[in-house]
Design a protein around this motif. Structure first.
Motif, PDB file in Angstrom:
ATOM      1  N   GLY A 120      -8.240   8.518  -6.556  1.00 54.89           N
ATOM      2  CA  GLY A 120      -8.486   9.854  -6.017  1.00 54.89           C
ATOM      3  C   GLY A 120      -8.171  10.022  -4.546  1.00 54.89           C
ATOM      4  N   ARG A 121      -7.687   9.013  -3.908  1.00 51.62           N
ATOM      5  CA  ARG A 121      -7.417   9.071  -2.467  1.00 51.62           C
ATOM      6  C   ARG A 121      -6.420  10.174  -2.112  1.00 51.62           C
ATOM      7  NH1 ARG A 121      -7.682   4.238   1.574  1.00 51.62           N
ATOM      8  NH2 ARG A 121      -9.677   4.344   0.553  1.00 51.62           N
ATOM      9  N   ASP A 122      -5.476  10.449  -2.982  1.00 47.67           N
ATOM     10  CA  ASP A 122      -4.474  11.493  -2.732  1.00 47.67           C
ATOM     11  C   ASP A 122      -4.893  12.851  -3.290  1.00 47.67           C
ATOM     12  OD1 ASP A 122      -2.934   9.622  -1.436  1.00 47.67           O
ATOM     13  OD2 ASP A 122      -1.559   9.303  -3.114  1.00 47.67           O
ATOM     14  N   GLY A 123      -6.148  12.963  -3.729  1.00 44.03           N
ATOM     15  CA  GLY A 123      -6.654  14.233  -4.216  1.00 44.03           C
ATOM     16  C   GLY A 123      -6.637  14.405  -5.720  1.00 44.03           C
ATOM     17  N   ASP A 124      -5.984  13.515  -6.444  1.00 45.88           N
ATOM     18  CA  ASP A 124      -5.922  13.601  -7.909  1.00 45.88           C
ATOM     19  C   ASP A 124      -6.334  12.246  -8.465  1.00 45.88           C
ATOM     20  OD1 ASP A 124      -5.348  13.823 -10.605  1.00 45.88           O
ATOM     21  OD2 ASP A 124      -3.288  14.522 -10.317  1.00 45.88           O
ATOM     22  N   ARG A 125      -7.530  12.191  -9.024  1.00 40.87           N
ATOM     23  CA  ARG A 125      -8.032  10.903  -9.504  1.00 40.87           C
ATOM     24  C   ARG A 125      -7.262  10.352 -10.692  1.00 40.87           C
ATOM     25  NH1 ARG A 125     -12.397  10.842 -13.590  1.00 40.87           N
ATOM     26  NH2 ARG A 125     -12.739   8.868 -12.632  1.00 40.87           N
ATOM     27  N   PHE A 126      -6.422  11.173 -11.304  1.00 38.77           N
ATOM     28  CA  PHE A 126      -5.645  10.724 -12.459  1.00 38.77           C
ATOM     29  C   PHE A 126      -4.231  10.303 -12.088  1.00 38.77           C
ATOM     30  CE2 PHE A 126      -8.918  13.543 -14.140  1.00 38.77           C
ATOM     31  CZ  PHE A 126      -9.561  12.654 -14.977  1.00 38.77           C
ATOM     32  N   LYS A 127      -3.878  10.425 -10.814  1.00 40.30           N
ATOM     33  CA  LYS A 127      -2.552  10.026 -10.352  1.00 40.30           C
ATOM     34  C   LYS A 127      -2.698   8.792  -9.462  1.00 40.30           C
ATOM     35  CE  LYS A 127       1.506  11.590  -7.996  1.00 40.30           C
ATOM     36  NZ  LYS A 127       1.891  12.070  -6.712  1.00 40.30           N
ATOM     37  N   PRO A 128      -2.048   7.693  -9.848  1.00 41.93           N
ATOM     38  CA  PRO A 128      -2.170   6.480  -9.037  1.00 41.93           C
ATOM     39  C   PRO A 128      -1.524   6.656  -7.667  1.00 41.93           C
ATOM     40  CG  PRO A 128      -0.683   6.105 -10.902  1.00 41.93           C
ATOM     41  CD  PRO A 128      -1.202   7.496 -11.023  1.00 41.93           C
ATOM     42  N   THR A 129      -2.158   6.080  -6.663  1.00 44.19           N
ATOM     43  CA  THR A 129      -1.590   6.107  -5.316  1.00 44.19           C
ATOM     44  C   THR A 129      -0.475   5.068  -5.228  1.00 44.19           C
ATOM     45  OG1 THR A 129      -3.090   4.442  -4.442  1.00 44.19           O
ATOM     46  CG2 THR A 129      -3.838   6.747  -4.324  1.00 44.19           C
ATOM     47  N   ARG A 130       0.261   5.141  -4.165  1.00 41.58           N
ATOM     48  CA  ARG A 130       1.338   4.168  -3.954  1.00 41.58           C
ATOM     49  C   ARG A 130       0.770   2.742  -3.927  1.00 41.58           C
ATOM     50  NH1 ARG A 130       4.694   4.973   1.273  1.00 41.58           N
ATOM     51  NH2 ARG A 130       4.151   7.048   0.574  1.00 41.58           N
ATOM     52  N   ARG A 131      -0.375   2.572  -3.281  1.00 41.10           N
ATOM     53  CA  ARG A 131      -0.978   1.232  -3.201  1.00 41.10           C
ATOM     54  C   ARG A 131      -1.437   0.744  -4.571  1.00 41.10           C
ATOM     55  NH1 ARG A 131      -0.638  -3.643  -2.125  1.00 41.10           N
ATOM     56  NH2 ARG A 131      -2.587  -4.740  -1.782  1.00 41.10           N
ATOM     57  N   MET A 132      -1.964   1.636  -5.399  1.00 42.63           N
ATOM     58  CA  MET A 132      -2.365   1.240  -6.751  1.00 42.63           C
ATOM     59  C   MET A 132      -1.154   0.727  -7.529  1.00 42.63           C
ATOM     60  SD  MET A 132      -4.926   4.403  -7.613  1.00 42.63           S
ATOM     61  CE  MET A 132      -5.483   3.902  -9.236  1.00 42.63           C
ATOM     62  N   VAL A 133      -0.049   1.428  -7.405  1.00 44.66           N
ATOM     63  CA  VAL A 133       1.184   1.025  -8.087  1.00 44.66           C
ATOM     64  C   VAL A 133       1.665  -0.321  -7.544  1.00 44.66           C
ATOM     65  CG1 VAL A 133       3.601   1.631  -8.496  1.00 44.66           C
ATOM     66  CG2 VAL A 133       1.833   3.393  -8.665  1.00 44.66           C
ATOM     67  N   GLU A 134       1.618  -0.486  -6.232  1.00 49.23           N
ATOM     68  CA  GLU A 134       2.028  -1.765  -5.628  1.00 49.23           C
ATOM     69  C   GLU A 134       1.198  -2.923  -6.168  1.00 49.23           C
ATOM     70  OE1 GLU A 134       1.560  -1.281  -1.432  1.00 49.23           O
ATOM     71  OE2 GLU A 134       3.358  -0.037  -1.227  1.00 49.23           O
ATOM     72  N   ILE A 135      -0.100  -2.728  -6.209  1.00 49.29           N
ATOM     73  CA  ILE A 135      -0.992  -3.787  -6.704  1.00 49.29           C
ATOM     74  C   ILE A 135      -0.651  -4.132  -8.144  1.00 49.29           C
ATOM     75  CG2 ILE A 135      -3.382  -4.306  -7.386  1.00 49.29           C
ATOM     76  CD1 ILE A 135      -4.254  -2.697  -4.869  1.00 49.29           C
ATOM     77  N   LEU A 136      -0.590  -3.129  -8.988  1.00 47.87           N
ATOM     78  CA  LEU A 136      -0.358  -3.351 -10.413  1.00 47.87           C
ATOM     79  C   LEU A 136       1.023  -3.939 -10.680  1.00 47.87           C
ATOM     80  CD1 LEU A 136      -2.115  -3.062 -12.859  1.00 47.87           C
ATOM     81  CD2 LEU A 136      -1.283  -0.741 -13.140  1.00 47.87           C
ATOM     82  N   GLU A 137       2.039  -3.377 -10.069  1.00 46.81           N
ATOM     83  CA  GLU A 137       3.407  -3.867 -10.316  1.00 46.81           C
ATOM     84  C   GLU A 137       3.609  -5.272  -9.762  1.00 46.81           C
ATOM     85  OE1 GLU A 137       5.563  -2.496 -12.420  1.00 46.81           O
ATOM     86  OE2 GLU A 137       4.001  -0.993 -12.751  1.00 46.81           O
ATOM     87  N   GLY A 138       2.964  -5.578  -8.635  1.00 43.18           N
ATOM     88  CA  GLY A 138       3.049  -6.929  -8.092  1.00 43.18           C
ATOM     89  C   GLY A 138       2.422  -7.955  -9.025  1.00 43.18           C
ATOM     90  N   LEU A 139       1.259  -7.606  -9.561  1.00 39.61           N
ATOM     91  CA  LEU A 139       0.591  -8.506 -10.506  1.00 39.61           C
ATOM     92  C   LEU A 139       1.386  -8.647 -11.801  1.00 39.61           C
ATOM     93  CD1 LEU A 139      -3.083  -7.328  -9.945  1.00 39.61           C
ATOM     94  CD2 LEU A 139      -2.135  -9.574  -9.337  1.00 39.61           C
ATOM     95  N   LYS A 140       1.958  -7.553 -12.275  1.00 38.10           N
ATOM     96  CA  LYS A 140       2.785  -7.612 -13.490  1.00 38.10           C
ATOM     97  C   LYS A 140       3.995  -8.517 -13.272  1.00 38.10           C
ATOM     98  CE  LYS A 140       1.897  -3.061 -15.485  1.00 38.10           C
ATOM     99  NZ  LYS A 140       2.561  -1.776 -15.833  1.00 38.10           N
TER     100      LYS A 140
END
Length: 113
Positions: free
Chosen positions: A36-56
């Motif tokens: 929700g940091r960018d105002g939409d709790r259902f849209k991942p932030t850039r950092r969320m994507v970085e974390i997930l894609e890095g782990l994947k």
């Protein structure tokens, strides 16, 4: 019927357990604070994507990917019981199933089929 852990799955369980506890779980708090940091709790932030894609990427590079395709020569060819041990380890983390590409709907759909 023997439901114990097989020698085939034992090293996979150890690798998944180590990655979940040492690499995935330490990033969960940061991941969750981004919701929700960018105002939409259902849209991942850039950092969320970085974390997930890095782990994947790490999981794929270690060959820890697509365990859920049980009884198939397209994946690990695990039995459902062998996969259950991996699912148990992934269950410790809110991110792990997706990191190892074992999240719904794929895993459930393939088990039903």
């Amino acid at each position: 019927m023997e439901l114990g852990m097989t020698e085939k799955v034992r090293p996979l369980v150890a690798a998944v357990r180590a990655m979940v506890r040492d690499e995935i779980m330490p990033l969960e708090e940061e991941y969750e604070t981004e919701i929700g940091r960018d105002g939409d709790r259902f849209k991942p932030t850039r950092r969320m994507v970085e974390i997930l894609e890095g782990l994947k990427s790490t999981a794929r590079s270690r060959g820890l990917w697509n365990f859920w395709l049980t009884g198939s020569d397209k994946g690990y060819g695990l039995t459902t019981v062998e996969y259950a041990y991996l699912a148990e380890e992934m269950g410790w983390s809110i991110l792990a199933a997706e990191v190892f590409n074992c999240s719904a709907p794929d895993t459930g759909n393939m088990e039903v089929l």
